[in-house]
Design a protein around this motif. Structure first.
Motif: not given
Length: 126
Positions: A46-67
């Motif tokens: 959804f980020i790379s093919r649909r330019a989904g801003n919501a997916a970008r933020w979900i991935l960001t939150v998940m990455t921070v939580l993973g860190m």
């Protein structure tokens, strides 16, 4: 890479006494790993093919939580071997770097265009 880490650490995960006490077995662990991998693939799609801003933020939150989960686990990973610890830290650094690239000025402009080609770049693709 997270999937590779999951496969490499599967024996250690299954040998964890807390897992044995919980009654959850290999099927549960594999199910969680498959779901996690599918979720990450969907987000990147959804980020790379649909330019989904919501997916970008979900991935960001998940990455921070993973860190935030990975950093306190370093001593536990070190007990399992320096390779496991190094691999987990490399994965975390690469994920943070990938997410950071999603917030560069050119990426923000691309998301704003919903993935379209910039007006000044159209002559290149004509």
């Amino acid at each position: 890479m997270a999937g590779v880490n999951a496969v490499l650490s599967m024996q250690d995960t299954l040998a964890d006494p807390r897992l044995a006490r919980s009654g959850l077995g290999m099927g549960f662990i594999v199910g969680v790993q498959v779901f996690s991998f599918a979720l990450m693939l969907a987000l990147w799609f959804f980020i790379s093919r649909r330019a989904g801003n919501a997916a970008r933020w979900i991935l960001t939150v998940m990455t921070v939580l993973g860190m935030l989960v990975t950093i306190p686990m370093v001593p536990v990973l070190a007990e399992r071997g320096i390779g496991n610890m190094a691999f987990a830290l490399v994965i975390t650094v690469l994920q943070v770097a990938a997410v950071a690239f999603l917030f560069r000025s050119d990426a923000r402009a691309w998301f704003a265009r919903k993935g379209g080609i910039a007006p000044d770049d159209q002559s290149i693709f004509s």
